[in-house]
Motif scaffolding. Structure first.
Motif, PDB file in Angstrom:
ATOM      1  N   TYR A 152       0.853  -1.248  -0.055  1.00  0.00           N
ATOM      2  CA  TYR A 152       0.164  -0.013  -0.097  1.00  0.00           C
ATOM      3  C   TYR A 152       0.783   1.465   0.121  1.00  0.00           C
ATOM      4  CZ  TYR A 152      -4.520  -2.406   1.042  1.00  0.00           C
ATOM      5  OH  TYR A 152      -5.620  -2.973   1.078  1.00  0.00           O
TER       6      TYR A 152
ATOM      7  N   PHE B 163       3.759   0.775   2.554  1.00  0.00           N
ATOM      8  CA  PHE B 163       3.792  -0.208   3.577  1.00  0.00           C
ATOM      9  C   PHE B 163       3.501  -1.664   3.179  1.00  0.00           C
ATOM     10  CE2 PHE B 163       3.321   2.327   7.293  1.00  0.00           C
ATOM     11  CZ  PHE B 163       2.773   3.713   6.932  1.00  0.00           C
TER      12      PHE B 163
ATOM     13  N   GLY C 252       3.008   1.924  11.202  1.00  0.00           N
ATOM     14  CA  GLY C 252       2.152   1.460  10.396  1.00  0.00           C
ATOM     15  C   GLY C 252       0.994   1.035  10.975  1.00  0.00           C
ATOM     16  N   PRO C 253      -0.313   1.137  10.437  1.00  0.00           N
ATOM     17  CA  PRO C 253      -1.429   0.977  10.967  1.00  0.00           C
ATOM     18  C   PRO C 253      -1.499  -0.537  11.680  1.00  0.00           C
ATOM     19  CG  PRO C 253      -1.900   1.736   8.546  1.00  0.00           C
ATOM     20  CD  PRO C 253      -0.151   1.396   8.883  1.00  0.00           C
TER      21      PRO C 253
ATOM     22  N   ARG D  53      -4.304 -16.407   4.500  1.00  0.00           N
ATOM     23  CA  ARG D  53      -5.025 -16.568   3.367  1.00  0.00           C
ATOM     24  C   ARG D  53      -6.689 -16.565   3.733  1.00  0.00           C
ATOM     25  NH1 ARG D  53      -3.341 -18.742  -1.134  1.00  0.00           N
ATOM     26  NH2 ARG D  53      -1.240 -17.676  -0.515  1.00  0.00           N
TER      27      ARG D  53
ATOM     28  N   THR E 246      -1.883 -13.146  -4.239  1.00  0.00           N
ATOM     29  CA  THR E 246      -2.731 -14.061  -3.404  1.00  0.00           C
ATOM     30  C   THR E 246      -2.595 -15.553  -3.964  1.00  0.00           C
ATOM     31  OG1 THR E 246      -4.530 -13.486  -4.720  1.00  0.00           O
ATOM     32  CG2 THR E 246      -4.541 -12.297  -2.829  1.00  0.00           C
ATOM     33  N   SER E 247      -1.396 -15.955  -4.197  1.00  0.00           N
ATOM     34  CA  SER E 247      -1.276 -17.373  -4.559  1.00  0.00           C
ATOM     35  C   SER E 247      -1.197 -17.612  -6.039  1.00  0.00           C
ATOM     36  CB  SER E 247      -2.310 -18.401  -4.099  1.00  0.00           C
ATOM     37  OG  SER E 247      -3.294 -18.285  -4.762  1.00  0.00           O
ATOM     38  N   ALA E 248      -1.447 -16.685  -6.975  1.00  0.00           N
ATOM     39  CA  ALA E 248      -1.393 -16.761  -8.379  1.00  0.00           C
ATOM     40  C   ALA E 248      -0.072 -16.396  -8.726  1.00  0.00           C
ATOM     41  CB  ALA E 248      -2.202 -15.739  -9.048  1.00  0.00           C
TER      42      ALA E 248
ATOM     43  N   ILE F 264      -9.481  -4.886  -0.052  1.00  0.00           N
ATOM     44  CA  ILE F 264      -9.775  -4.050   0.968  1.00  0.00           C
ATOM     45  C   ILE F 264      -9.462  -2.379   0.539  1.00  0.00           C
ATOM     46  CG2 ILE F 264      -9.369  -3.429   3.261  1.00  0.00           C
ATOM     47  CD1 ILE F 264      -8.666  -6.482   3.507  1.00  0.00           C
TER      48      ILE F 264
ATOM     49  N   ASN G   9      -8.491 -11.937   4.922  1.00  0.00           N
ATOM     50  CA  ASN G   9      -7.813 -10.721   4.345  1.00  0.00           C
ATOM     51  C   ASN G   9      -8.123  -9.538   5.059  1.00  0.00           C
ATOM     52  OD1 ASN G   9      -6.490 -11.859   2.226  1.00  0.00           O
ATOM     53  ND2 ASN G   9      -7.430 -10.910   0.555  1.00  0.00           N
TER      54      ASN G   9
ATOM     55  N   GLY H 289      -7.446 -16.092  -6.992  1.00  0.00           N
ATOM     56  CA  GLY H 289      -6.416 -15.041  -7.384  1.00  0.00           C
ATOM     57  C   GLY H 289      -6.986 -13.718  -7.299  1.00  0.00           C
TER      58      GLY H 289
ATOM     59  N   ASP I 163     -15.824 -11.145   4.516  1.00  0.00           N
ATOM     60  CA  ASP I 163     -14.823 -11.366   5.469  1.00  0.00           C
ATOM     61  C   ASP I 163     -13.463 -12.247   5.209  1.00  0.00           C
ATOM     62  OD1 ASP I 163     -16.176 -13.916   7.535  1.00  0.00           O
ATOM     63  OD2 ASP I 163     -16.487 -13.508   5.294  1.00  0.00           O
TER      64      ASP I 163
ATOM     65  N   LEU J 231      -4.115   0.696  -2.509  1.00  0.00           N
ATOM     66  CA  LEU J 231      -3.551  -0.376  -2.842  1.00  0.00           C
ATOM     67  C   LEU J 231      -2.811  -0.260  -4.202  1.00  0.00           C
ATOM     68  CD1 LEU J 231      -3.356  -3.657  -2.224  1.00  0.00           C
ATOM     69  CD2 LEU J 231      -5.350  -3.862  -3.822  1.00  0.00           C
TER      70      LEU J 231
ATOM     71  N   MET K 168      -5.330  -7.399   8.664  1.00  0.00           N
ATOM     72  CA  MET K 168      -3.713  -7.117   7.975  1.00  0.00           C
ATOM     73  C   MET K 168      -3.038  -6.710   9.068  1.00  0.00           C
ATOM     74  SD  MET K 168      -5.572  -4.844   5.034  1.00  0.00           S
ATOM     75  CE  MET K 168      -4.682  -5.452   3.303  1.00  0.00           C
TER      76      MET K 168
ATOM     77  N   PHE L 240      -4.347  -3.334  13.468  1.00  0.00           N
ATOM     78  CA  PHE L 240      -5.698  -3.776  13.558  1.00  0.00           C
ATOM     79  C   PHE L 240      -6.358  -3.794  14.848  1.00  0.00           C
ATOM     80  CE2 PHE L 240      -9.195  -6.437  12.009  1.00  0.00           C
ATOM     81  CZ  PHE L 240      -9.328  -7.414  12.846  1.00  0.00           C
TER      82      PHE L 240
ATOM     83  N   ASN M 187      -9.763 -10.522  -1.885  1.00  0.00           N
ATOM     84  CA  ASN M 187     -10.839  -9.684  -1.451  1.00  0.00           C
ATOM     85  C   ASN M 187     -10.329  -8.346  -1.224  1.00  0.00           C
ATOM     86  OD1 ASN M 187     -13.482  -9.161  -0.361  1.00  0.00           O
ATOM     87  ND2 ASN M 187     -12.531  -9.826   1.731  1.00  0.00           N
TER      88      ASN M 187
ATOM     89  N   LYS N 115      -1.013  -6.772  -5.027  1.00  0.00           N
ATOM     90  CA  LYS N 115      -1.209  -7.842  -4.165  1.00  0.00           C
ATOM     91  C   LYS N 115      -0.873  -9.216  -4.636  1.00  0.00           C
ATOM     92  CE  LYS N 115      -6.274  -8.388  -5.373  1.00  0.00           C
ATOM     93  NZ  LYS N 115      -7.688  -8.317  -5.116  1.00  0.00           N
TER      94      LYS N 115
ATOM     95  N   PHE O 198       0.563  -4.714   9.226  1.00  0.00           N
ATOM     96  CA  PHE O 198       1.376  -3.849   8.407  1.00  0.00           C
ATOM     97  C   PHE O 198       2.935  -3.836   8.769  1.00  0.00           C
ATOM     98  CE2 PHE O 198      -1.477  -0.934   6.042  1.00  0.00           C
ATOM     99  CZ  PHE O 198      -2.569  -1.573   6.107  1.00  0.00           C
TER     100      PHE O 198
ATOM    101  N   ASP P 279     -10.907 -14.182   1.983  1.00  0.00           N
ATOM    102  CA  ASP P 279     -10.482 -14.327   0.692  1.00  0.00           C
ATOM    103  C   ASP P 279     -11.389 -15.161  -0.073  1.00  0.00           C
ATOM    104  OD1 ASP P 279      -7.574 -13.848  -0.625  1.00  0.00           O
ATOM    105  OD2 ASP P 279      -8.341 -15.447  -1.426  1.00  0.00           O
TER     106      ASP P 279
ATOM    107  N   TYR Q 166      -8.518   0.585  11.812  1.00  0.00           N
ATOM    108  CA  TYR Q 166      -7.206   0.258  12.176  1.00  0.00           C
ATOM    109  C   TYR Q 166      -6.592   1.636  12.976  1.00  0.00           C
ATOM    110  CZ  TYR Q 166      -6.659  -3.583   9.261  1.00  0.00           C
ATOM    111  OH  TYR Q 166      -6.726  -4.674   8.620  1.00  0.00           O
TER     112      TYR Q 166
END
Lengths: 114, 120
Positions: free
Chosen positions: A36, A90, B42-43, A96, A51-53, B109, A99, B104, B97, A46, A102, B45, B107, A49, A104, B99, B35
């Motif tokens: 980010y 960041f 950094g932020p 997984r 995510t496993s791809a 944010i 999401n 791929g 809430d 953003l 997070m 949670f 989700n 990202k 940071f 993934d 956050y």
């Protein structure tokens, strides 16, 4: 548990030169990883990202990052810096499965010199 | 379409007071997270809510509480304010809430611009 370490608190580059912002992660699970950017007095945007791809992820504004499991790294790069890239960056890790939780890193401030 | 909106953008409170921060997620988003970003860090949670239920909580004291309303907007409340509560409070929204799995797409944010809280 998961966490990220951003190896540099401040990076300074000249306009037109490459950018490298380093991030190592620690995760008990298969992670999702994000970069980010935060410009002064602005919200978080953003960049990209993973995510496993594909392990090489391309983002906005010419940024990309490569997921290297063997090195537990997710470094952010850009071939040529622009003045507008000056901001706080960041690195973020999430499990997984969710999401929204997070974690940071402390951030890397990128300065771009004319 | 409007992004994540937060109010107020800036506020000043005195130690011991209580504060309520508000967040409206992107239309159609059912998950809201909060956050705290202390200056220079950094932020971190604080909470996640999905469909009006708490789905996650960070390492914050009980002085921090939140709720989500039927229209998916959310409030963060902080009681007995301390000087150390001074920070930028960020709200984030997402569709789900969790993934979306191996597609791929993930989700994504989206963050609001935050509420700056100063405790004096």
């Amino acid at each position: 548990a998961q966490s990220v370490t951003q190896l540099d608190s401040h990076v300074s580059v000249s306009e037109g030169t490459p950018v490298l912002l380093r991030c190592n992660y620690s995760s008990s699970y298969s992670p999702s990883l994000f970069w980010y950017v935060q410009h002064p007095n602005k919200g978080l945007q953003l960049l990209l990202k993973y995510t496993s791809a594909a392990t090489l992820v391309k983002g906005i504004n010419g940024f990309e990052a490569e997921f290297k499991k063997s090195e537990t790294s997710f470094h952010l790069t850009k071939p040529s810096a622009h003045m507008s890239d000056a901001a706080e960056y960041f690195c973020v890790v999430t499990p997984r499965s969710n999401n929204n939780d997070m974690r940071f890193g402390a951030g890397t401030r990128l300065t771009v010199k004319p | 379409d409007a992004g994540v909106t937060q109010s107020p953008t800036h506020l000043i409170k005195t130690r011991g007071q209580q504060v309520t921060l508000r967040c409206s997620p992107i239309s159609g988003h059912k998950s809201v997270s909060w956050y705290q970003q202390v200056l220079g860090q950094g932020p971190q949670f604080i909470f996640q809510y999905y469909e009006k239920e708490e789905r996650g909580r960070g390492n914050f004291p009980d002085r921090f509480s939140a709720r989500q309303f039927p229209n998916y907007s959310s409030e963060l409340n902080v009681n007995a304010l301390l000087l150390g509560d001074s920070a930028l409070y960020l709200c984030a929204s997402s569709l789900s809430d969790r993934d979306r799995g191996l597609s791929g797409s993930g989700n994504t944010i989206y963050f609001g611009e935050g509420s700056w809280l100063t405790v004096v």
